[in-house]
Design an enzyme around this catalytic site. Structure first.
Site, mmCIF file in Angstrom:
data_model
loop_
_atom_site.group_PDB
_atom_site.id
_atom_site.type_symbol
_atom_site.label_atom_id
_atom_site.label_comp_id
_atom_site.label_asym_id
_atom_site.label_seq_id
_atom_site.Cartn_x
_atom_site.Cartn_y
_atom_site.Cartn_z
ATOM 1 N N TYR A 125 40.082 34.277 32.061
ATOM 2 C CA TYR A 125 40.681 33.053 31.534
ATOM 3 C C TYR A 125 40.784 33.179 29.874
ATOM 4 C CZ TYR A 125 40.633 30.942 36.348
ATOM 5 O OH TYR A 125 40.968 30.707 37.395
ATOM 6 N N LYS A 173 30.964 41.053 40.781
ATOM 7 C CA LYS A 173 31.820 41.965 41.464
ATOM 8 C C LYS A 173 31.409 43.373 40.576
ATOM 9 C CE LYS A 173 34.842 43.619 44.544
ATOM 10 N NZ LYS A 173 34.586 43.558 45.961
ATOM 11 N N ASP A 206 32.858 38.682 47.090
ATOM 12 C CA ASP A 206 33.681 38.499 48.284
ATOM 13 C C ASP A 206 32.628 38.340 49.620
ATOM 14 O OD1 ASP A 206 32.842 41.131 47.653
ATOM 15 O OD2 ASP A 206 34.379 42.294 48.558
ATOM 16 N N ASP A 230 36.104 29.288 39.634
ATOM 17 C CA ASP A 230 37.172 28.529 39.940
ATOM 18 C C ASP A 230 37.415 28.572 41.480
ATOM 19 O OD1 ASP A 230 39.507 26.880 39.657
ATOM 20 O OD2 ASP A 230 40.515 28.491 38.771
HETATM 21 MG MG MG Z 1 40.545 25.309 39.932
#
Ligand code: MG
Ligand code: NAI
Length: 340
Positions: A125, A173, A206, A230
């Site tokens: 982001y 990850k 995951d 998120d």
């Molecule tokens: Mg969100």
């Protein structure tokens, strides 16, 4: 006690509806706020051409505290997320998202009690994006800094300790994203050594998504990077009745913004049926942040009271109450707990 200066951003979509109910609940605690009402988002963009007007920035600059409704972000094109911009502008690096089962919610589990710490200013982001028109190549670059990783992980350890949590799981990850994920994980392991009071482990994202929907009770608190946080925090909301019930806090060293996990819900906006619990819970977090523990606790108890009657809930949870009716019930219970 002088009233506490705070910026109030009603937001767009269901924002103004849920925020009106939530402000009444926060005020029912008796803690006085000096609200500075400011615009941001789609409505501000349509009125002024600027989705984040300077007056709104100036207000948060002054109050260092904002209570905000959701803001719509155009998908794919158009202006960049104002939510992300506010977090970056005020360096609100820690996004705290607790997730607790309330009575009579439709989730598949009975006693979920998790808290997720999401890094809030960098990762994918960071806004480092390129589009090569000629070759039709799109890049979105994840940037992690040592400072950024250290401060969110240290924050998570400290806050988890304050909340009486026993364990912190770092989600990453690093098997594939060897640089960004690798750095986050190795810094996490270093900081864990300085915090022997909290059990530390890690999971690949995951696998974590699968673990959370099978046995969330095996987890306690989670720290992760921006995008994974998120996604996993919406997943966690789904474990306890959906996006209508989970609040969040964006916290920096000297400034904080409290909002829901959910967005502007355009599909139900203007109908007066949205669930204000998420923004009420973020109000509870705001009071706690301000050291108003008794007021925060009154809101927590009031929510448990109101949730004990399934008919008194909003439509997302199978009830028939409007946003305003639900909010008024919670505010009444808050007043009763404060008086007791
Ligand atoms: Mg969100
Ligand atoms: P959303 O969270 O607005 O809605 C997803 C689903 O959950 C919808 O079906 C909605 O009706 C339901 N829902 C959400 N909040 C609810 C509530 N309080 N009560 C009952 N049902 C509720 O997510 P979506 O549709 O992906 O995003 C809509 C807009 O919101 C987008 O422009 C997005 O960028 C923005 N957004 C803003 C956020 C913020 O201001 N912090 C966070 C997430 C999205």
């Amino acid at each position: 006690m002088p009233a506490i200066p705070a910026t109030l951003i009603p937001g767009d979509g269901i924002g103004p509806e849920v925020m009106e109910a939530a402000v009444a609940v926060v005020e029912a605690t008796g803690v006085e706020f000096d609200w500075d009402r400011q615009e941001a988002g789609m409505d501000a963009f349509e009125e002024t051409g600027d989705p984040l007007p300077q007056a709104t920035i100036d207000s948060i600059e002054r109050t260092r505290l904002a209570y905000k409704g959701p803001l719509t972000t155009p998908v794919g094109t158009g202006f960049r997320s104002i939510n992300v911009k506010i977090r970056q502008l005020f360096d609100l690096y820690a996004n705290v998202r607790p997730c607790e089962t309330l009575p009579n919610t439709k989730g598949p589990f009975e006693n979920v009690d998790l808290v997720l710490y999401r890094e809030n200013t960098e990762g994918l982001y960071a806004g480092i994006e390129y589009f090569d028109e000629k070759n039709q190549i799109a890049d979105s670059i994840a940037r992690h800094t040592r400072t950024g990783c250290e401060r969110i992980i240290k924050f998570a350890f400290k806050d988890a300790q304050l909340r009486g949590r026993k364990r912190l799981t770092l989600v990453h990850k690093a098997n594939i994203l060897k640089q960004t994920g690798g750095m986050f994980l190795s810094i996490g392991r270093q900081i864990a050594e300085e915090n022997p009071g909290i059990e530390f482990d890690d999971r690949i994202v995951d696998n974590m998504a699968m673990q959370l929907v099978i046995h969330p009770e095996d987890y306690d608190s989670i720290v992760t990077t921006n995008l994974f946080g998120d996604i996993l925090s919406d997943l966690m909301s789904g474990l306890v009745g959906g996006l209508g019930v989970t609040g969040s806090a964006n916290i920096g060293d000297d400034c904080a913004v409290f909002e829901a996990v959910h967005g502007s819900a355009p599909d139900i906006a203007g109908k007066g049926i949205a669930n204000p619990t998420a923004v009420i819970r973020s109000g509870e977090m705001m009071l706690k942040y301000l050291g108003k523990d008794a007021a925060a606790e009154a809101i927590r108890k009031a929510l448990h009271d109101v949730y004990s009657d399934p008919a008194g809930l909003t439509a997302d949870l199978g009830g028939t109450a409007t946003t305003a009716e639900f909010g008024a019930r919670v505010a009444d219970r808050v007043r009763a707990h404060i008086a007791a």
